[in-house]
Motif scaffolding. Sequence first.
Motif, PDB file in Angstrom:
ATOM      1  N   ARG A   1      79.334  54.071  75.209  1.00 37.67           N
ATOM      2  CA  ARG A   1      78.771  54.316  73.888  1.00 37.67           C
ATOM      3  C   ARG A   1      77.243  54.234  73.857  1.00 37.67           C
ATOM      4  O   ARG A   1      76.629  54.682  72.895  1.00 37.67           O
ATOM      5  CB  ARG A   1      79.344  53.294  72.907  1.00 37.67           C
ATOM      6  CG  ARG A   1      80.868  53.351  72.735  1.00 37.67           C
ATOM      7  CD  ARG A   1      81.289  54.449  71.800  1.00 37.67           C
ATOM      8  NE  ARG A   1      80.655  54.324  70.507  1.00 37.67           N
ATOM      9  CZ  ARG A   1      81.005  53.435  69.564  1.00 37.67           C
ATOM     10  NH1 ARG A   1      82.008  52.588  69.807  1.00 37.67           N
ATOM     11  NH2 ARG A   1      80.383  53.385  68.410  1.00 37.67           N
TER      12      ARG A   1
ATOM     13  N   SER B   1      76.439  49.516  78.617  1.00 38.13           N
ATOM     14  CA  SER B   1      75.737  48.346  78.101  1.00 38.13           C
ATOM     15  C   SER B   1      74.283  48.724  77.846  1.00 38.13           C
ATOM     16  O   SER B   1      73.793  49.735  78.352  1.00 38.13           O
ATOM     17  CB  SER B   1      75.811  47.192  79.108  1.00 38.13           C
ATOM     18  OG  SER B   1      75.083  46.079  78.656  1.00 38.13           O
TER      19      SER B   1
ATOM     20  N   GLU C   1      82.474  39.325  73.537  1.00 38.72           N
ATOM     21  CA  GLU C   1      82.292  38.647  74.819  1.00 38.72           C
ATOM     22  C   GLU C   1      82.112  37.146  74.598  1.00 38.72           C
ATOM     23  O   GLU C   1      81.547  36.709  73.591  1.00 38.72           O
ATOM     24  CB  GLU C   1      81.089  39.229  75.554  1.00 38.72           C
ATOM     25  CG  GLU C   1      81.315  40.641  76.048  1.00 38.72           C
ATOM     26  CD  GLU C   1      80.221  41.118  76.974  1.00 38.72           C
ATOM     27  OE1 GLU C   1      80.535  41.900  77.879  1.00 38.72           O
ATOM     28  OE2 GLU C   1      79.063  40.712  76.797  1.00 38.72           O
TER      29      GLU C   1
ATOM     30  N   ASP D   1      84.376  53.353  76.627  1.00 36.83           N
ATOM     31  CA  ASP D   1      83.378  52.280  76.593  1.00 36.83           C
ATOM     32  C   ASP D   1      81.950  52.799  76.755  1.00 36.83           C
ATOM     33  O   ASP D   1      80.999  52.016  76.703  1.00 36.83           O
ATOM     34  CB  ASP D   1      83.656  51.277  77.719  1.00 36.83           C
ATOM     35  CG  ASP D   1      84.968  50.530  77.498  1.00 36.83           C
ATOM     36  OD1 ASP D   1      85.357  50.350  76.331  1.00 36.83           O
ATOM     37  OD2 ASP D   1      85.602  50.158  78.506  1.00 36.83           O
TER      38      ASP D   1
ATOM     39  N   ASN E   1      74.171  51.791  70.139  1.00 34.42           N
ATOM     40  CA  ASN E   1      75.316  52.637  70.475  1.00 34.42           C
ATOM     41  C   ASN E   1      75.386  53.836  69.534  1.00 34.42           C
ATOM     42  O   ASN E   1      75.011  53.750  68.358  1.00 34.42           O
ATOM     43  CB  ASN E   1      76.613  51.844  70.414  1.00 34.42           C
ATOM     44  CG  ASN E   1      76.828  51.169  69.074  1.00 34.42           C
ATOM     45  OD1 ASN E   1      76.122  50.230  68.732  1.00 34.42           O
ATOM     46  ND2 ASN E   1      77.794  51.646  68.302  1.00 34.42           N
TER      47      ASN E   1
ATOM     48  N   ASP F   1      84.249  43.477  74.637  1.00 32.01           N
ATOM     49  CA  ASP F   1      83.684  44.551  73.817  1.00 32.01           C
ATOM     50  C   ASP F   1      82.351  44.079  73.257  1.00 32.01           C
ATOM     51  O   ASP F   1      82.297  43.297  72.308  1.00 32.01           O
ATOM     52  CB  ASP F   1      84.649  44.910  72.686  1.00 32.01           C
ATOM     53  CG  ASP F   1      84.191  46.144  71.900  1.00 32.01           C
ATOM     54  OD1 ASP F   1      82.995  46.488  71.994  1.00 32.01           O
ATOM     55  OD2 ASP F   1      85.029  46.753  71.212  1.00 32.01           O
ATOM     56  N   ARG F   2      81.262  44.561  73.839  1.00 29.53           N
ATOM     57  CA  ARG F   2      79.942  44.093  73.428  1.00 29.53           C
ATOM     58  C   ARG F   2      79.598  44.578  72.029  1.00 29.53           C
ATOM     59  O   ARG F   2      78.921  43.892  71.265  1.00 29.53           O
ATOM     60  CB  ARG F   2      78.879  44.566  74.415  1.00 29.53           C
ATOM     61  CG  ARG F   2      79.132  44.141  75.837  1.00 29.53           C
ATOM     62  CD  ARG F   2      77.881  44.260  76.676  1.00 29.53           C
ATOM     63  NE  ARG F   2      77.129  43.007  76.674  1.00 29.53           N
ATOM     64  CZ  ARG F   2      75.948  42.870  77.244  1.00 29.53           C
ATOM     65  NH1 ARG F   2      75.366  43.884  77.840  1.00 29.53           N
ATOM     66  NH2 ARG F   2      75.304  41.720  77.227  1.00 29.53           N
TER      67      ARG F   2
END
Length: 844
Positions: A224, A317, A361, A222, A208, A355-356
Motif C-alpha cells: 500500500r 512499509s 503490530e 500489503d 499509504n 498490519d502497520r
Amino acid sequence: MTNQLSCTRPAPELLAPAGNWECIHAAIENGADAVYFGLESGFNARARAVNFSLEDLPKLMQLLHRRGVAGYVTLNTLIFTDELAQFEHHVAQLASAGVDAVLVQDLGAVRLIHEICPTLSVHASTQMTMVSAETIRAIESLKIDRVVLARELSIAEIRKITAATTMPVETFVHGALCVAYSGQCLTSESLGGRSANRGQCAQACRLNYDLICDGVDQNLGDNRYLLSPQDLAGYEHIPDLIEAGVCSLKIEGRLKTPEYVANIVGHYREAIDAAMLGRRLTWTEDSKREMEMSFSRGFTPGWLEGCDHKRLVPGLSSSKRGVEIGKVVALHGERLVADLDSSIIKGDGIVLQGDRIAGAEIGGRIFQVFVQGKSTDYPASGRVELAFQNGLLKNADVHPGQIIWQTDAPQLSKRLRASFASEQFARRLSIDIQFRASVGSPIAMAVRWEASDGSQRQFELQSDHVSEEARKHPTSVDDLKKQLSRLGNTPYQLRDLQAELAGSPMIPLSVLGELRKEMVIRLDAARMELPTRTISDSGVSARMLDSIPVTSEASRSDPELIVLVRSLQQLEQVLQAGQKTVYVDFHDIREYRQAVQMSHEAGATVFLATLRIQKPGELGLFKALAKHGADGWLVRNLAALEYAEQNNIPSVGDFSLNVTNPLTAQWLMNRKVQRVTASYDLNRDQLTELVQGMPSGWLEIVIHQHMPMFHMEHCVFCTVLSPGTNKSNCGRPCDRHDVKLRDRLGVEHVLHADIGCRNTLYNGHAQSGAEAVEKLIKMGVQHFRIELLRDAPTDETRRLLSLYRDLLQGEIDGATVWKSLKAENRVGVTRGTLEHPRNPLAIL
C-alpha cells in the motif's frame, strides 16, 4: 570480505550530516572529511532538525578546522523577495565565521552571495535538480564550485556527466530517498502549505494510497505504500563511484541521531580507505545489520544500478522497521518461542510483524532470553524463548511463521556513543619537521603540512635556548623523534623529521617539550585561522533590487489568457472556442506535429512544453521537439533553457524553474526567455511582493490548475501494473490505462507518465487563483494561464474558458469565478497556493 581492484582517482571527500552538536562530534571522531548543517534561523531544507545558531558558527568552525574537517552550511531553500535582506545578513556572518562553502538552491541567491563575498564557495544543492552535463553547463555563469547531483542518477549516468564537464560533482551514497526529484516536489505545498522547497516537507510520500485503474480499485494486498522508497545504501559501490569521478560522497541524515552518524560514517570511512588501497569491501551480515539498526526502511542501491522500480518501492512499509531476525514458532504462556537467524540479547527491542496501517503490530524490550530452558545474559540465536513485560503478549495476534524484527540494540548504541564521547584522534594530520641545532646557536625548526585544499603550509619556530656542547651524550636524531612525536592528545602525528646537528649539541628534554607545545599551539592557530575574505557592506540585496526596473518596457495591453492542454481533444476544444495562445504538454511527443498543425490552421500561437528532467542521453528529445515548427517552448529545466537560448527558440520559463524573487527572474530573463512563470510556492502576499520588485511584463501567473505534486523517476505504472522492472521491459501500461491514487482523505489524484517514463501525480482538486487576478491586473500583470488535466465534454471546457475570459475582461469578479467553479467541478476546487492568508505551518 575484500576484493582486489585498481583505484586511480583521488580519494573522495566523505561528507556527513549534522543536525546538532553531538552529530558534529560523531562525524569528526568516526572519520568524516566534511560536515553539512543548517541554521535554526532558516533557509535550510531540514527545518525540523535542531540546527545551529549564527552565534554558534565561530566556535563550530574552529572545532571543525582544528580537526581538519570542512564545514558547509545549507542555504538550500527558495528565497522570497522580502527575505533577501535577512538572507544577505546571514551570508555575511557565514563568510566572517570561516564557513568553507554554502549549499544553495535558489539561482538568485547564488548571484547575491557572490556580490556579498566573491570568495565564499557555492555548491549547487541537489534541490537545484542537476541531472546532466547540460544542466550543469547552464549554470556555469553563476560561478558555482561544486554540484550535488540528483539521487536519481545511475553510476553509468554519473560517468557520462563527469566525462562531459570539469565541474566537481558530489553524490549521495547513503540515506533516505525522496520519491520526487528534489526541488520539484510540490506535494506538501499543494496539500497543506508546507513547502518542501522551504524545508517543511510533510512526507506525504510515506503515506499509504489506494490505486484505481480505469475506474476499478486494484487489490494491492500489503503493498500500500506506493510512493515510499527504501533507503539508499551504496556501500558496495564506493570504488565504482570513485572511478566515475565523484569528488564527494554524501550521507543523508540531518534529522538522524548521533549514533546513526557515528555508525554510517564509520562504515563508509572504512569502505573508502579500503578502496583507495585497492580493495573492495563487501557487506558482511554483521556490518549490514549494524547499519540497519541505526535506521533503515530496507536497503537498496537506489538508482545507482539503474531503475528497478519494484526493488526501490516494495510498498510494504514506510518507516524504520529494524532488522528481520527470525520467525515465531509458538507462544507458551507469556514466553515467545522463536527461531532466530541473528543473535539477540536481553535488553534488545523487537516487534512482531502485523498490519502497520491498522496499527496492529506489537513489540517491546526483551526482559530475558532462554536457551534450552535456561536464562542467559549472552547473545543467543537459533531456538530461543523470549520473555517480555508481564501482559505484553496477552491477547496479542501471535502466530507461527510471524516475522520478528529487531528494533533496538542498546549495546550497539552504547558502543557507538563511546566512539564520540571524547576526542579520539583516530585520524591525524601528518607533519614534517626540519630541525636545526648547532653548538652556540639558538634552536630552530620548520614545520610543514598539507592543508585541506592540497596546498603546502609551513611556519618556523625558534627557541631562545642556546645549545651547549655535550660532554657525554649529545642529542641524536632518534632523541628528537622520540620527544617531538609525543603528540598523543592532539590531532597531529609526526611523519618525518630531518635534522641538521652541527657539533655535538645537548638539548634538554624540557626545551624540546616546550618546542613541542609551541608547535601544537601554532598548528592549531594556523588551522583555525580565518580565510582572507572581502565582505561587502550591508545593502547589497537592496542595490541589486534597485537595479531592476519595476515597469515593463513593453506598452500595457489587455491581459492575455493562455491555455495549457494535455490531449488533442482538449486542444481541439480550446481552438474551436477561439483560443489564440496555447501550450501543449502531451504524454506522446509524436503528437506534437499534429498539435502544431492544428494550432496554426486555427491561427493560434503554440508553444511546446519540454520535459521537467533531462538526463544523460536525452538531448535528442530537444532536437526532436525543435523539428515540429512550434512558435516556441515552455521551458521546464535548465538544459532546455540553454538549448533554447543557443538555438534562438522563443521560450517561456515554467514554474519548475522556481522563480520566487526578482534576482532569479532577472537571471532567467537575461537568458532570453520572454517571461517567467511564478513559482507555486508563493502565496498571494509573496506573489504581490515579487510583482512589485520587477517589470510586470516579465511574469506569467497560473490561475487555474491541478497542481503537479510528485514528479518522480519512480514509475507506479511499472511497479503495480506490469511484471517488468523498468521501461525496457514494462510493456508501457501508462499508454493503456488511466490511473489515480486515492489518499487517506478519499481524494483521487491523477497519475501521468511522460515520454521519459517519469511519473507526475496531480492534485485531484483543481486550484483557482481567480480572486487574486483583479489586483494583479492593476499591478500590470498581463499574462495569465489556465491548465487543463482531464478530458471533459466540450461544454465544460468552453464554460471554464468563458469564466476566465470574463474575469480578465473585468466583466465578473474573482469571487464569482471561484464560487461558480466550486459549484460546477465535481472533484472540487480550492484556492491553493494563492489562498489568502495562508498558514505555512498547516498540518497535512
